[in-house]
Motif scaffolding. Structure first.
Motif, short mmCIF file in Angstrom:
data_model
loop_
_atom_site.label_atom_id
_atom_site.label_comp_id
_atom_site.label_asym_id
_atom_site.label_seq_id
_atom_site.Cartn_x
_atom_site.Cartn_y
_atom_site.Cartn_z
N SER A 1 0.84 -1.19 0.00
CA SER A 1 0.00 0.00 0.00
C SER A 1 0.88 1.24 0.00
O SER A 1 2.02 1.21 0.44
CB SER A 1 -0.89 0.00 1.24
OG SER A 1 -0.07 0.13 2.36
N THR A 2 0.34 2.30 -0.50
CA THR A 2 1.05 3.57 -0.44
C THR A 2 1.09 4.03 1.01
O THR A 2 0.23 3.65 1.81
CB THR A 2 0.34 4.62 -1.29
OG1 THR A 2 -1.04 4.59 -0.94
CG2 THR A 2 0.53 4.34 -2.75
N PRO A 3 2.09 4.81 1.35
CA PRO A 3 2.24 5.18 2.76
C PRO A 3 1.23 6.22 3.23
O PRO A 3 1.55 7.05 4.06
CB PRO A 3 3.66 5.73 2.81
CG PRO A 3 3.92 6.24 1.44
CD PRO A 3 3.17 5.33 0.53
N THR A 4 0.02 6.18 2.72
CA THR A 4 -0.98 7.10 3.26
C THR A 4 -1.29 6.70 4.67
O THR A 4 -1.44 5.52 4.97
CB THR A 4 -2.27 7.06 2.44
OG1 THR A 4 -2.55 5.70 2.16
CG2 THR A 4 -2.14 7.85 1.17
N ARG A 5 -1.41 7.65 5.52
CA ARG A 5 -1.78 7.38 6.91
C ARG A 5 -3.29 7.18 6.97
O ARG A 5 -3.97 7.11 5.96
CB ARG A 5 -1.37 8.58 7.78
CG ARG A 5 0.10 8.61 8.01
CD ARG A 5 0.41 7.78 9.24
NE ARG A 5 1.80 7.29 9.14
CZ ARG A 5 2.28 6.37 9.93
NH1 ARG A 5 1.52 5.79 10.82
NH2 ARG A 5 3.52 5.99 9.83
N ALA A 6 -3.76 7.13 8.18
CA ALA A 6 -5.21 6.98 8.36
C ALA A 6 -5.94 8.06 7.57
O ALA A 6 -5.56 9.22 7.62
CB ALA A 6 -5.54 7.11 9.83
N PRO A 7 -6.99 7.68 6.84
CA PRO A 7 -7.68 8.65 5.98
C PRO A 7 -8.57 9.55 6.80
O PRO A 7 -9.78 9.60 6.60
CB PRO A 7 -8.50 7.76 5.06
CG PRO A 7 -8.75 6.53 5.86
CD PRO A 7 -7.56 6.35 6.75
N GLU A 8 -7.96 10.30 7.66
CA GLU A 8 -8.73 10.96 8.70
C GLU A 8 -9.28 12.29 8.18
O GLU A 8 -10.44 12.62 8.41
CB GLU A 8 -7.79 11.13 9.88
CG GLU A 8 -8.10 12.19 10.84
CD GLU A 8 -6.87 12.40 11.70
OE1 GLU A 8 -7.04 12.75 12.85
OE2 GLU A 8 -5.74 12.17 11.21
N ILE B 1 -13.43 9.31 6.79
CA ILE B 1 -14.29 8.85 7.88
C ILE B 1 -14.61 9.99 8.83
O ILE B 1 -15.75 10.19 9.22
CB ILE B 1 -13.61 7.70 8.63
CG1 ILE B 1 -13.59 6.48 7.72
CG2 ILE B 1 -14.36 7.37 9.90
CD1 ILE B 1 -12.81 5.34 8.28
#
Lengths: 316, 363
Positions: free
Chosen positions: A2-9, A17
């Protein structure tokens, strides 16, 4: 992967979300976690603040310290602290690098991990045990060595003697400290050596290098800064180590480079441990002031070590 | 290149000679290092035995002889590069053996001297009313257990939550970077300074000469928190992002994802780290010496009165053994033995956790 995107906050473009329903649990949990992090910062600040506050009475110029002024009292202690730590570092660093190389590149692959555990066990021995061992065993071992040193190398000021009959000298204390920081430096050095890019090593071997040449030209250049910072972390530990020195050393609070005589400088940490339980009044403040000096020194050493690591790309 | 006239170009004499070298050079047999070792030990014994000697002197001389002989034999037969390689191999092996000397010696000394009082009385008696021989370390064992558990109780939640913040929330913010850096620096706080800090804190808040179990626990927490943060942080970073994203995709709130997925996945690694941190502080002496003092009786209440702990007990029994001195010294050795067993057991336990519950595919 996966790409290093963090939580899609708070994802751009909406639809994340957090932008939907606000959940109370999330805020609460986030707050608690952040609070814990901030608490650590506060604790470190509090260590400094409380030490400074309790040390203040001793820092005022008219404070009465046995032996005159505060600097005259702390000076020899500071000297002893640095001397013992430097002895430990000089002894431990080459041995640790050797062990690190042994475990990472020389020992049979299958046995290497087990041998590494053995060295780690050295770190598991409590300092009080090292202290008593230092008195009972190491000092006795060193007595004939010191006699030999005075007889044969007495012209060097370090070994001028007269040799201590009990063996409880600053050199013995430094050796005990060396044993104690050995596993720390070894563990870091070993990890750094193991991280050497495989291709560098195999390229060197393919060009016909012997194992030592491979290590000299690929492993050591790669791990040099890591080893330096590992040694400094070991130095920080040696500066602050208390009980081993307090037990091993027979103290007389002098400044001397004579490593093997029976008059030895004490160290800050050992001095605190020996005198604090019985100290009252201004003596307590003096001891806390010396502790503050120790705190500042170790902080700087560790700071420098971490800075070197960070600058060289966080390998350790 | 230059001579392309003939059908069958003959290489020059020099080139032929260069090609004609054997691909492998002369090498010493496999047993050579051992043979040299045996030879040097024999020579060392022969030189030193007539004058009366110690094992240490023989070992030092044998090691030096081994290095010299290896260099000479290999240098003559295999050339200087190979000789250097062999000498370095011998050197790093010697470095490892040097490190084993104190380990073996410490364990041997503590076990042999601690065995004298390693009996039922030591584990069932405190020092209440004991003068001279007899007595035991029960109060110290309980003190160590209570103080260490309390320290773990304080530092595990703080350390865990901080690691969660650093990995899940902070992500390269200035605060997170500051915390990471200072936690690293905090790892190097001298233990005695942690003790002084707590004493200074309680002297200001409650009053001087205060000595209770809680103070020791706080001092140990200051030493323990950085270790817990670092090990937990490493473990949380190992959790694959796919797991988090899968949870989010199912509509699970972030905090539940962290608790139920991230922490659940890394629980064995975290347990290992915490156990190692506990093992590290269980042997600390200096901060407890300053904050707890020593008593003779068992005290389970960390909020009132002094407590005995194993390291401090060993320290005072050794330095102020009383009369007869041998009884106190024996108690000190046994306390040291119990402490070593405790710490090593915790270490082994930690390795066991990490080996048994390690995630598949990692080392």
């Amino acid at each position: 992967m996966s790409t290093p995107t963090r939580a899609p906050e708070r994802g751009p473009g909406g639809g994340g979300i957090a932008t939907g329903t606000k959940r109370r649990g999330d805020g609460l949990f986030r707050g608690t976690a952040t609070g814990a992090g901030v608490l650590i910062l506060l604790v470190l600040a509090a260590v400094a603040v409380f030490l400074v506050y309790e040390a203040l009475p001793a820092l005022s110029p008219d404070a009465e310290v046995d032996g005159g002024s505060l600097t005259a009292y702390v000076g020899p202690l500071l000297f002893g602290t640095v001397l013992a730590a430097v002895i430990a570092l000089v002894v431990a660093t080459p041995v640790s690098v050797g062990i690190g190389l042994f475990i990472s590149h020389f020992a049979p692959r299958r046995a290497a991990q087990g041998l590494g555990y053995l060295v780690d066990l050295l770190a598991a021995v409590p300092s009080i045990v090292y202290g008593i061992w230092g008195i009972v065993v190491l000092s006795q071992w060193m007595v004939p060595v010191y006699a030999w040193l005075t007889d044969n190398l007495g012209f060097i000021p370090l070994f001028a003697g007269p040799a201590s009959a009990s063996g409880r000298t600053i050199l013995t204390a430094g050796l005990v400290l060396a044993v104690m920081i050995l596993p720390i430096i070894t563990a870091l050095a070993r990890d750094i050596f193991l991280q050497t890019p495989r291709l560098h090593e195999e390229a060197a071997l393919a060009l016909g290098a012997t194992r030592w040449e491979m290590i000299k030209y690929s492993v050591i250049p790669y791990g040099r800064s890591g080893v330096v910072s590992a040694a400094m972390l070991g130095l920080g530990r040696a500066l602050g180590e208390t009980m081993a020195v307090a037990l091993v050393l027979s103290v007389s609070n002098v400044v001397t480079f004579n490593l093997i005589s029976s008059t030895n400088p004490s160290t800050i940490a050992a001095n605190i441990a020996l005198n604090f339980p019985e100290a009252t009044g201004i003596d307590t403040n003096v001891l806390i002031a010396s502790g503050l000096a120790l705190f500042v020194i170790t902080f700087l050493v560790n700071f420098a070590a971490r800075w070197i690591v960070a600058r060289s790309g966080a390998k350790a | 290149m230059t001579t392309t006239t003939g059908k069958n170009p003959q290489p020059s004499r020099e080139a032929l000679q260069a090609i004609d070298q054997p691909l492998s050079k002369a090498a010493l047999p496999r047993w050579a290092p051992w043979g040299v070792l045996v030879l040097s030990v024999v020579v060392a014994l022969a030189v030193l035995l007539p004058g009366g000697t110690s094992a240490g002197a023989v070992a030092v001389l044998a090691a030096l002889l081994h290095l010299v002989l290896t260099a000479a034999v290999s240098g003559a037969k295999e050339g200087s590069r190979k000789a250097k390689d062999r000498v370095v191999t011998a050197l790093v092996t010697i470095a490892f053996l040097i490190a084993m000397v104190p380990l073996v010696s410490v364990v041997w000394t503590v076990v042999s001297r601690g065995a004298a009082r390693f009996d039922a009385q030591f584990f069932t008696w405190s020092m209440q009313g004991v003068i001279g021989e007899g007595g035991g370390g029960l109060h110290a064992i309980w003190g160590t257990v209570v103080v260490t558990l309390l320290a773990a109780l304080i530092s595990v939640p703080i350390g865990l939550l901080t690691a969660v913040y650093l990995v899940e929330y902070g992500a390269r913010s200035a605060l997170a970077r500051a915390i990471t850096f200072l936690v690293d620096v905090m790892t190097g706080i001298p233990s005695i300074v942690a003790g002084l800090f707590v004493v200074a804190l309680f002297a200001l808040v409650v009053g001087p000469q205060m000595r209770i179990g809680l103070m020791g626990a706080i001092a140990l927490s200051v030493l323990m928190i950085p270790t817990v943060v670092r090990s937990t942080e490493e473990m949380l970073k190992l959790v694959p992002n796919d797991l988090r994203e899968a949870a989010y995709a199912l509509g699970v709130p972030k905090w539940r994802t962290i608790v139920k997925v991230v922490l659940r996945t890394s629980v064995s690694g975290i347990a290992t780290g915490v156990t190692l941190a506990v093992a590290r502080v269980a042997g600390e002496t200096a901060p407890l010496l300053l904050t707890l003092g020593l008593t003779v009786g068992t005290n389970f209440n960390p909020f009132e009165g002094r407590m005995a702990t194993l390291p401090v007990f060993a320290y005072y029994q050794y330095t102020q053994p009383g009369v007869p001195a041998q009884a106190g010294v024996d108690r000190a050795w046994t306390a040291a033995l119990v402490l070593i067993i405790l710490v090593m057991a915790l270490n082994l336990f930690a390795r066991l956790i990490s080996r048994l519950f390690a995630p598949k595919g990692s080392r």
